[in-house]
Design a protein around this motif. Structure first.
Motif, PDB file in Angstrom:
ATOM      1  N   GLN A   1       0.673  -1.275   0.043  1.00  0.00           N
ATOM      2  CA  GLN A   1       0.027  -0.046  -0.203  1.00  0.00           C
ATOM      3  C   GLN A   1       0.788   1.196   0.259  1.00  0.00           C
ATOM      4  O   GLN A   1       0.751   2.212  -0.700  1.00  0.00           O
ATOM      5  N   ALA A   2       2.083   1.406   0.868  1.00  0.00           N
ATOM      6  CA  ALA A   2       2.801   2.447   0.949  1.00  0.00           C
ATOM      7  C   ALA A   2       3.408   2.713  -0.321  1.00  0.00           C
ATOM      8  O   ALA A   2       3.460   3.852  -0.947  1.00  0.00           O
ATOM      9  N   MET A   3       3.722   1.526  -1.215  1.00  0.00           N
ATOM     10  CA  MET A   3       4.552   1.638  -2.530  1.00  0.00           C
ATOM     11  C   MET A   3       3.608   2.386  -3.331  1.00  0.00           C
ATOM     12  O   MET A   3       4.101   3.231  -4.459  1.00  0.00           O
ATOM     13  N   ARG A   4       2.331   2.099  -3.468  1.00  0.00           N
ATOM     14  CA  ARG A   4       1.369   2.646  -4.289  1.00  0.00           C
ATOM     15  C   ARG A   4       0.920   4.002  -3.897  1.00  0.00           C
ATOM     16  O   ARG A   4       0.878   4.939  -4.970  1.00  0.00           O
ATOM     17  N   GLN A   5       0.839   4.457  -2.566  1.00  0.00           N
ATOM     18  CA  GLN A   5       0.067   5.580  -2.184  1.00  0.00           C
ATOM     19  C   GLN A   5       0.896   6.785  -1.953  1.00  0.00           C
ATOM     20  O   GLN A   5       0.688   7.865  -2.122  1.00  0.00           O
ATOM     21  N   TRP A   6       2.356   6.227  -1.509  1.00  0.00           N
ATOM     22  CA  TRP A   6       2.955   7.246  -1.028  1.00  0.00           C
ATOM     23  C   TRP A   6       3.935   7.841  -2.322  1.00  0.00           C
ATOM     24  O   TRP A   6       4.741   7.280  -2.894  1.00  0.00           O
ATOM     25  N   LEU A   7       3.696   9.135  -2.751  1.00  0.00           N
ATOM     26  CA  LEU A   7       4.003   9.555  -4.116  1.00  0.00           C
ATOM     27  C   LEU A   7       5.510   9.435  -4.292  1.00  0.00           C
ATOM     28  O   LEU A   7       6.025   8.836  -5.485  1.00  0.00           O
ATOM     29  N   TRP A   8       6.510   9.497  -3.224  1.00  0.00           N
ATOM     30  CA  TRP A   8       7.717   9.652  -3.606  1.00  0.00           C
ATOM     31  C   TRP A   8       8.553   8.047  -3.517  1.00  0.00           C
ATOM     32  O   TRP A   8       9.674   7.974  -3.746  1.00  0.00           O
ATOM     33  N   LEU A   9       7.682   7.306  -2.644  1.00  0.00           N
ATOM     34  CA  LEU A   9       8.514   6.052  -2.362  1.00  0.00           C
ATOM     35  C   LEU A   9       8.831   5.101  -3.765  1.00  0.00           C
ATOM     36  O   LEU A   9       9.949   4.629  -3.728  1.00  0.00           O
ATOM     37  N   TYR A  10       7.863   4.898  -4.397  1.00  0.00           N
ATOM     38  CA  TYR A  10       7.954   4.207  -5.739  1.00  0.00           C
ATOM     39  C   TYR A  10       9.304   4.640  -6.335  1.00  0.00           C
ATOM     40  O   TYR A  10      10.092   3.801  -6.833  1.00  0.00           O
ATOM     41  N   PRO A  11       9.057   5.895  -6.940  1.00  0.00           N
ATOM     42  CA  PRO A  11      10.611   6.389  -7.646  1.00  0.00           C
ATOM     43  C   PRO A  11      11.758   6.287  -6.807  1.00  0.00           C
ATOM     44  O   PRO A  11      12.873   6.234  -7.420  1.00  0.00           O
ATOM     45  N   ALA A  12      11.583   6.431  -5.414  1.00  0.00           N
ATOM     46  CA  ALA A  12      13.116   6.434  -4.864  1.00  0.00           C
ATOM     47  C   ALA A  12      13.449   5.063  -4.640  1.00  0.00           C
ATOM     48  O   ALA A  12      14.590   4.859  -5.107  1.00  0.00           O
ATOM     49  N   VAL A  13      12.328   3.980  -4.768  1.00  0.00           N
ATOM     50  CA  VAL A  13      12.995   2.678  -4.867  1.00  0.00           C
ATOM     51  C   VAL A  13      13.431   2.387  -5.964  1.00  0.00           C
ATOM     52  O   VAL A  13      14.510   1.623  -6.296  1.00  0.00           O
ATOM     53  N   GLU A  14      12.894   2.806  -7.075  1.00  0.00           N
ATOM     54  CA  GLU A  14      13.326   2.619  -8.282  1.00  0.00           C
ATOM     55  C   GLU A  14      14.442   3.156  -8.724  1.00  0.00           C
ATOM     56  O   GLU A  14      15.541   2.460  -9.374  1.00  0.00           O
ATOM     57  N   THR A  15      15.008   4.217  -7.822  1.00  0.00           N
ATOM     58  CA  THR A  15      16.253   5.046  -8.267  1.00  0.00           C
ATOM     59  C   THR A  15      17.234   3.950  -7.478  1.00  0.00           C
ATOM     60  O   THR A  15      18.295   3.640  -8.227  1.00  0.00           O
ATOM     61  N   VAL A  16      17.063   3.192  -6.296  1.00  0.00           N
ATOM     62  CA  VAL A  16      17.863   2.552  -5.735  1.00  0.00           C
ATOM     63  C   VAL A  16      17.953   1.206  -6.717  1.00  0.00           C
ATOM     64  O   VAL A  16      19.164   0.948  -6.885  1.00  0.00           O
ATOM     65  N   HIS A  17      17.072   0.799  -7.147  1.00  0.00           N
ATOM     66  CA  HIS A  17      16.918  -0.396  -8.103  1.00  0.00           C
ATOM     67  C   HIS A  17      18.032  -0.092  -9.359  1.00  0.00           C
ATOM     68  O   HIS A  17      18.904  -0.803  -9.608  1.00  0.00           O
ATOM     69  N   LEU A  18      17.884   1.154  -9.769  1.00  0.00           N
ATOM     70  CA  LEU A  18      18.771   1.396 -10.974  1.00  0.00           C
ATOM     71  C   LEU A  18      20.206   1.888 -10.665  1.00  0.00           C
ATOM     72  O   LEU A  18      21.165   1.330 -11.404  1.00  0.00           O
ATOM     73  N   VAL A  19      20.435   2.302  -9.511  1.00  0.00           N
ATOM     74  CA  VAL A  19      21.800   2.566  -8.974  1.00  0.00           C
ATOM     75  C   VAL A  19      22.402   1.002  -8.711  1.00  0.00           C
ATOM     76  O   VAL A  19      23.765   0.906  -9.281  1.00  0.00           O
ATOM     77  N   GLY A  20      21.759   0.007  -8.376  1.00  0.00           N
ATOM     78  CA  GLY A  20      22.376  -1.252  -8.090  1.00  0.00           C
ATOM     79  C   GLY A  20      22.440  -1.735  -9.566  1.00  0.00           C
ATOM     80  O   GLY A  20      23.412  -2.526  -9.667  1.00  0.00           O
ATOM     81  N   VAL A  21      21.422  -1.624 -10.482  1.00  0.00           N
ATOM     82  CA  VAL A  21      21.791  -2.321 -11.616  1.00  0.00           C
ATOM     83  C   VAL A  21      23.080  -1.681 -12.531  1.00  0.00           C
ATOM     84  O   VAL A  21      23.799  -2.252 -13.170  1.00  0.00           O
ATOM     85  N   ALA A  22      23.095  -0.197 -12.290  1.00  0.00           N
ATOM     86  CA  ALA A  22      24.265   0.387 -13.000  1.00  0.00           C
ATOM     87  C   ALA A  22      25.815  -0.271 -12.251  1.00  0.00           C
ATOM     88  O   ALA A  22      26.796  -0.431 -13.048  1.00  0.00           O
ATOM     89  N   LEU A  23      25.689  -0.553 -11.094  1.00  0.00           N
ATOM     90  CA  LEU A  23      26.872  -1.131 -10.291  1.00  0.00           C
ATOM     91  C   LEU A  23      27.215  -2.481 -10.861  1.00  0.00           C
ATOM     92  O   LEU A  23      28.052  -2.921 -11.090  1.00  0.00           O
TER      93      LEU A  23
END
Ligand code: HEM
Length: 158
Positions: free
Chosen positions: A14-36
């Protein structure tokens, strides 16, 4: 409730869908990991393909491969959090199934290098061209990880 529905209705889902900044923040972490992950793997695979042979292979491995391992600490929790947000859609998505399968194939290819084909690395540590099987596995690794990235990106569209 179906298991995937229950996962989606969890506090995290629910938090991932409702909290505006959470999904993009988590997605950014995913992408930093992918870059590494991809950055460290690509440098190592290009060396295995025979480029930059003046760099000792085993020293390069000792420097870059711990970063490959560390990248999973960013990628896996963030990937799971995004999965939880849309579990019932993703579990039915052929692109998601393909992505996870490709991760397993790429992981098996890496394991085969470290447990078998790469064991003689002392013989091609410096200047020498690595054997054909090692080069084939490095080329496959690049193609597989690029395909995983493409599947990840496709999830937003398919
Ligand atoms: C191990 C290597 C992995 C790579 C290279 C990778 C790559 C990517 C990429 C490039 C994206 C697109 C991000 C964007 O469009 O901004 C993505 C999204 C995503 N990944 Fe991964 N990923 C990996 C592992 C995982 C794992 C283990 C999971 C889950 C168990 C996962 C779940 C997801 C989900 C749910 C998305 C969101 C798609 C969306 O919101 O549109 N990924 N991944």
């Amino acid at each position: 409730m179906a298991p995937m529905g229950a996962i989606e209705m969890s506090a995290l889902g629910q938090a991932m869908r409702q909290w505006l900044w959470l999904y993009p923040a988590v997605e950014t972490v995913h992408l930093v990991g992918v870059a590494l992950l991809f950055g460290s793997i690509a440098v190592f695979d290009l060396r295995l393909l025979g480029l930059s042979r003046s760099i000792p292979l085993r020293r390069l491995a000792a420097h870059v491969l711990p970063w490959t391992a560390a990248s999973f600490a960013l990628i896996v929790p963030s990937g799971l959090a995004m999965f939880v947000a849309h579990a019932s859609e993703l579990i039915q998505s052929p692109v998601f199934a393909l992505k996870i399968s490709l991760i397993f194939v790429a992981g098996t290819n890496a394991a085969a290098y470290h447990l078998a084909t790469g064991r003689g690395a002392a013989q091609w540590d410096l200047d020498a061209m690595p054997p054909p099987l090692v080069r084939a596995s490095a080329a496959a690794s690049l193609v597989l990880w690029i395909s995983v990235i493409a599947c990840g990106r496709l999830l937003a569209y398919v």
